[in-house]
Write a protein that holds these residues in place. Structure first.
Motif, PDB file in Angstrom:
ATOM      1  N   VAL A  29       0.891  -1.156  -0.136  1.00 43.72           N
ATOM      2  CA  VAL A  29       0.097  -0.058   0.034  1.00 43.72           C
ATOM      3  C   VAL A  29       1.036   1.171   0.045  1.00 43.72           C
ATOM      4  CG1 VAL A  29      -1.954   1.114   1.237  1.00 43.72           C
ATOM      5  CG2 VAL A  29      -1.736  -1.159   1.397  1.00 43.72           C
ATOM      6  N   ASP A  30       0.247   2.182  -0.624  1.00 42.00           N
ATOM      7  CA  ASP A  30       0.949   3.648  -0.514  1.00 42.00           C
ATOM      8  C   ASP A  30       1.351   3.996   0.769  1.00 42.00           C
ATOM      9  OD1 ASP A  30       1.817   6.145  -1.185  1.00 42.00           O
ATOM     10  OD2 ASP A  30      -0.223   6.997  -1.292  1.00 42.00           O
ATOM     11  N   GLY A  31       2.679   4.663   1.018  1.00 43.88           N
ATOM     12  CA  GLY A  31       2.995   5.046   2.325  1.00 43.88           C
ATOM     13  C   GLY A  31       2.526   6.570   2.531  1.00 43.88           C
ATOM     14  N   GLY A  32       1.624   7.202   1.872  1.00 42.98           N
ATOM     15  CA  GLY A  32       1.106   8.399   1.882  1.00 42.98           C
ATOM     16  C   GLY A  32       1.812   9.587   1.515  1.00 42.98           C
ATOM     17  N   THR A  33       2.732   9.175   0.362  1.00 46.36           N
ATOM     18  CA  THR A  33       3.619  10.334  -0.286  1.00 46.36           C
ATOM     19  C   THR A  33       3.080  10.930  -1.464  1.00 46.36           C
ATOM     20  OG1 THR A  33       4.742   8.532  -1.619  1.00 46.36           O
ATOM     21  CG2 THR A  33       5.768   9.131   0.618  1.00 46.36           C
ATOM     22  N   THR A  34       1.856  10.459  -2.002  1.00 50.89           N
ATOM     23  CA  THR A  34       1.212  10.794  -3.162  1.00 50.89           C
ATOM     24  C   THR A  34      -0.207  11.365  -3.054  1.00 50.89           C
ATOM     25  OG1 THR A  34       0.094   8.887  -3.536  1.00 50.89           O
ATOM     26  CG2 THR A  34       2.307   9.167  -4.635  1.00 50.89           C
ATOM     27  N   PRO A  35      -0.705  12.201  -3.688  1.00 55.21           N
ATOM     28  CA  PRO A  35      -2.040  12.718  -3.199  1.00 55.21           C
ATOM     29  C   PRO A  35      -2.950  11.758  -3.650  1.00 55.21           C
ATOM     30  CG  PRO A  35      -1.422  13.863  -5.260  1.00 55.21           C
ATOM     31  CD  PRO A  35      -0.468  12.907  -4.912  1.00 55.21           C
ATOM     32  N   PHE A  36      -2.791  10.628  -4.155  1.00 58.60           N
ATOM     33  CA  PHE A  36      -3.656   9.347  -4.286  1.00 58.60           C
ATOM     34  C   PHE A  36      -3.128   8.289  -3.722  1.00 58.60           C
ATOM     35  CE2 PHE A  36      -0.635   9.279  -7.739  1.00 58.60           C
ATOM     36  CZ  PHE A  36      -0.645   8.019  -8.093  1.00 58.60           C
ATOM     37  N   GLY A  37      -4.106   7.351  -3.449  1.00 54.30           N
ATOM     38  CA  GLY A  37      -3.761   6.044  -2.766  1.00 54.30           C
ATOM     39  C   GLY A  37      -3.369   5.008  -3.992  1.00 54.30           C
ATOM     40  N   PHE A  38      -2.731   4.003  -3.434  1.00 50.75           N
ATOM     41  CA  PHE A  38      -2.643   2.887  -4.481  1.00 50.75           C
ATOM     42  C   PHE A  38      -2.394   1.860  -3.653  1.00 50.75           C
ATOM     43  CE2 PHE A  38       1.138   5.277  -4.627  1.00 50.75           C
ATOM     44  CZ  PHE A  38       2.174   4.283  -4.178  1.00 50.75           C
ATOM     45  N   SER A  39      -2.395   0.352  -4.054  1.00 53.30           N
ATOM     46  CA  SER A  39      -2.505  -0.837  -3.544  1.00 53.30           C
ATOM     47  C   SER A  39      -2.291  -2.135  -4.562  1.00 53.30           C
ATOM     48  CB  SER A  39      -3.471  -1.269  -2.611  1.00 53.30           C
ATOM     49  OG  SER A  39      -4.688  -1.428  -3.255  1.00 53.30           O
ATOM     50  N   VAL A  40      -1.279  -2.968  -4.192  1.00 55.01           N
ATOM     51  CA  VAL A  40      -1.098  -4.223  -5.160  1.00 55.01           C
ATOM     52  C   VAL A  40      -1.652  -5.348  -4.096  1.00 55.01           C
ATOM     53  CG1 VAL A  40       0.312  -5.653  -6.380  1.00 55.01           C
ATOM     54  CG2 VAL A  40       0.654  -3.194  -6.384  1.00 55.01           C
ATOM     55  N   THR A  41      -2.646  -6.183  -4.341  1.00 57.26           N
ATOM     56  CA  THR A  41      -3.036  -7.116  -3.524  1.00 57.26           C
ATOM     57  C   THR A  41      -3.338  -8.448  -4.262  1.00 57.26           C
ATOM     58  OG1 THR A  41      -4.675  -5.760  -2.534  1.00 57.26           O
ATOM     59  CG2 THR A  41      -5.075  -8.024  -1.887  1.00 57.26           C
ATOM     60  N   PRO A  42      -2.398  -9.721  -3.935  1.00 60.46           N
ATOM     61  CA  PRO A  42      -1.714  -9.601  -2.489  1.00 60.46           C
ATOM     62  C   PRO A  42      -0.410  -9.169  -3.073  1.00 60.46           C
ATOM     63  CG  PRO A  42      -1.695 -11.724  -3.695  1.00 60.46           C
ATOM     64  CD  PRO A  42      -2.731 -10.860  -4.448  1.00 60.46           C
TER      65      PRO A  42
END
Length: 177
Positions: A29-42
Motif C-alpha cells: 500500500v502507498d505510504g502516503g507520499t502521493t495525493p492518491f492512494g494505491f495498492s497491490v493485493t496480494p
C-alpha cells in the motif's frame, strides 16, 4: 429467558470461527507520499498469479506498470487485474509504478516460489475428444470469498440458535405436563 444468553454464546462462537478461518489478505500500500492512494493485493504472488491493482482519490484513469506484468489502465474508483509473467524470478521484488494525473507513486510486488510454467499447446493437445458433461467441480472451481464465508457462518449461527430455542421450548413444555 435463558435462550438469549445461549444464542449470544452461539453467535460469539460463529464470529470466532469466522475470524479464525478468514484468509489473511496482505497488500502493498502507498505510504502516503502521493495525493492518491494505491495498492497491490496480494503483495506476494507466484509466477503466473493474478494481482488486484487499486487506486483511490484519483479523478481520472490511472495506470500501473511493472517489469513483471503489462501496463494496466485502472478506471477512476475501480480496480483492475494484472497477471504476473510466468518467467518472473522467484524471490525478486519488482517495482510497480502507479500514475494518476501525471503524479507517480511506487510500491513493490514480491514474486514467491516458482511454479511450473504452462505448456505451450500443440495441434495434438488442442483436439477435444467427445465427452459427456464434466461434473463434480462444485466448490473446487474458485476460492471462497469473505461474503460467502460470512453468509455460511450466519446460517450456522441461526441454525444453532434455532436448535437451542427448540430444545428449551420442548424442555419447558414437558415440565408443564
Amino acid at each position: 429467558m435463558r435462550a438469549i444468553p445461549a444464542a449470544s454464546a452461539v453467535a460469539l462462537l460463529g464470529v470466532a470461527a469466522l475470524a479464525l478461518t478468514a484468509p489473511a489478505a496482505t497488500a502493498a500500500v502507498d505510504g502516503g507520499t502521493t495525493p492518491f492512494g494505491f495498492s497491490v493485493t496480494p503483495a506476494t504472488v507466484a509466477p503466473g498469479g493474478r494481482v488486484t491493482l487499486g487506486v483511490t482519490n484519483c479523478s481520472s484513469t490511472a495506470t500501473a506498470s511493472s517489469g513483471v506484468f503489462d501496463t494496466v489502465n485502472i478506471p477512476a474508483g475501480r480496480t483492475a487485474l494484472a497477471t504476473v509473467d510466468w518467467d518472473a524470478r522467484a524471490g525478486t521484488a519488482y517495482q510497480v509504478t502507479f500514475t494518476c494525473n501525471g503524479v507517480t507513486g511506487r510500491t513493490n510486488l514480491t514474486v514467491a516460489g516458482a511454479t511450473r510454467a504452462p505448456v505451450a499447446p500443440t495441434a495434438a493437445s488442442t483436439a477435444i475428444a467427445p465427452a459427456g458433461v464434466r461434473g463434480g467441480l462444485g466448490g473446487s472451481v474458485g476460492g471462497v470469498t469473505g461474503g460467502e464465508l460470512a453468509a455460511g457462518t450466519a446460517l450456522v449461527v441461526v441454525a444453532a440458535a434455532g436448535a437451542v430455542h427448540a430444545a428449551r421450548r420442548r424442555g419447558s413444555a414437558s415440565r408443564a405436563h
